[in-house]
Design a protein around this motif. Structure first.
Motif, PDB file in Angstrom:
ATOM      1  N   ARG A  85       4.849 -43.752 -76.894  1.00  0.00           N
ATOM      2  CA  ARG A  85       5.399 -42.829 -76.574  1.00  0.00           C
ATOM      3  C   ARG A  85       6.062 -41.795 -77.487  1.00  0.00           C
ATOM      4  O   ARG A  85       6.165 -42.174 -78.898  1.00  0.00           O
ATOM      5  N   SER A  86       6.103 -40.388 -77.667  1.00  0.00           N
ATOM      6  CA  SER A  86       6.340 -39.421 -78.572  1.00  0.00           C
ATOM      7  C   SER A  86       7.555 -39.832 -79.575  1.00  0.00           C
ATOM      8  O   SER A  86       8.504 -39.308 -80.087  1.00  0.00           O
ATOM      9  N   ASP A  87       8.377 -40.403 -78.154  1.00  0.00           N
ATOM     10  CA  ASP A  87       9.875 -40.670 -78.644  1.00  0.00           C
ATOM     11  C   ASP A  87      10.231 -41.903 -79.152  1.00  0.00           C
ATOM     12  O   ASP A  87      11.002 -41.879 -79.745  1.00  0.00           O
ATOM     13  N   GLN A  88       9.479 -42.690 -79.121  1.00  0.00           N
ATOM     14  CA  GLN A  88       9.447 -44.041 -79.545  1.00  0.00           C
ATOM     15  C   GLN A  88       8.632 -43.852 -81.357  1.00  0.00           C
ATOM     16  O   GLN A  88       8.122 -43.591 -81.891  1.00  0.00           O
ATOM     17  N   PRO A  89       9.783 -44.887 -82.182  1.00  0.00           N
ATOM     18  CA  PRO A  89       9.894 -44.631 -83.891  1.00  0.00           C
ATOM     19  C   PRO A  89       8.489 -45.329 -84.120  1.00  0.00           C
ATOM     20  O   PRO A  89       7.980 -46.457 -83.465  1.00  0.00           O
ATOM     21  N   HIS A 120       4.721 -35.493 -87.243  1.00  0.00           N
ATOM     22  CA  HIS A 120       5.558 -33.795 -87.131  1.00  0.00           C
ATOM     23  C   HIS A 120       5.416 -33.294 -86.303  1.00  0.00           C
ATOM     24  O   HIS A 120       6.161 -32.951 -85.209  1.00  0.00           O
ATOM     25  N   GLU A 123       5.091 -33.486 -82.967  1.00  0.00           N
ATOM     26  CA  GLU A 123       6.346 -33.820 -82.169  1.00  0.00           C
ATOM     27  C   GLU A 123       6.854 -35.451 -82.128  1.00  0.00           C
ATOM     28  O   GLU A 123       7.956 -35.581 -80.951  1.00  0.00           O
ATOM     29  N   PHE A 124       6.124 -36.088 -83.065  1.00  0.00           N
ATOM     30  CA  PHE A 124       6.576 -37.947 -83.073  1.00  0.00           C
ATOM     31  C   PHE A 124       7.527 -38.257 -83.942  1.00  0.00           C
ATOM     32  O   PHE A 124       8.165 -37.369 -84.367  1.00  0.00           O
ATOM     33  N   ASN A 125       8.692 -39.432 -83.017  1.00  0.00           N
ATOM     34  CA  ASN A 125       9.643 -39.948 -84.036  1.00  0.00           C
ATOM     35  C   ASN A 125       9.040 -40.398 -84.626  1.00  0.00           C
ATOM     36  O   ASN A 125       9.396 -41.878 -85.232  1.00  0.00           O
TER      37      ASN A 125
END
Length: 235
Positions: A85-89, A120, A123-125
């Motif tokens: 997921r894009s919110d995972q580091p 980036h 929008e990846f973390n």
């Protein structure tokens, strides 16, 4: 009565062979791409202003072939991704040589920076491993980036990393990249690509006639018969 005219295959092949080969550059920008639209409207279509790279004016930063290569690899990694997921580091490691996972070169270091910027833009973390625990102020300037493991944090909350390997051939560069879940070593995305040497000017050059490899000198019949050379690499 209509007549069916059949040309001999040999004549057709000879005609095709007389045409000069077309030189292509798979990393070049297309200035005027062909647009296909299935939307019908009575109103005239408004064409966007062409994007211009001008260092004397405000706008997007100019890009070279190595930046475009990094973007294309990341675009496919995002496309092939099946679980991240894009919110995972996410942490991007340095591309290494296929034959030696502890060595890299100037091209690998630059590709790593390009991967970070490209991820980036999706929008990846992202997590930057090279940010030290403290700012260092010296006479030469203020620095916070470091490759000294003693100055870097040791408890980064990262579960996925980008790893990649490189190898050169007489024709160019072979690049493999993948996203790995470090908790179970599962590959969640993988990409492989080949780039012609002419597509990376300033980074790849033909080999010399005499090369130094594994402590020995090798002499080819002509230059360019060995693997392509990464400029700036330690021999």
């Amino acid at each position: 009565m209509s007549r069916l005219i059949i040309f001999p295959i040999a004549l057709l092949a000879a005609a095709c062979a007389s045409e000069p080969p077309v030189s292509t550059n798979e990393l070049a920008y297309v200035e005027k791409p062909t647009e296909t639209s299935f939307w019908f409207s009575d109103e005239p279509e408004v064409q966007p202003a062409p994007l211009q790279y001008d260092i004397t004016k405000a706008g997007l930063a100019p890009k070279s072939h190595v930046n475009i290569l990094a973007e294309k690899v990341v675009n496919e990694l995002v496309l092939q991704n099946d679980s991240l997921r894009s919110d995972q580091p996410l942490l991007v490691t340095t591309p290494v040589n296929t034959s030696d996972y502890s060595k890299t070169d100037a091209l690998g270091l630059q590709l790593q920076q390009g991967f970070v910027a490209a991820f980036h833009s999706h929008e990846f973390n992202l997590v930057d491993l090279n940010v030290a625990n403290a700012l260092r102020s010296t006479e030469q300037g203020e620095f916070i980036l470091s490759r000294d493991w003693k100055l870097l944090p040791s408890d980064l909350p990262v579960s996925h990393v980008v790893v990649s390997t490189m190898d050169t051939t007489p024709m160019g560069l072979v690049l493999n990249a993948r996203i790995v879940n470090v908790t179970n070593n599962r590959v969640v995305s993988a990409v492989q690509t080949f780039v012609n040497m002419n597509s990376l000017p300033g980074y790849l050059s033909p080999s010399n006639q005499v090369i130094f490899q594994d402590g020995l000198l090798f002499r080819h019949e002509a230059s360019g018969q060995g693997n392509a050379v990464v400029l700036g690499a330690k021999l």
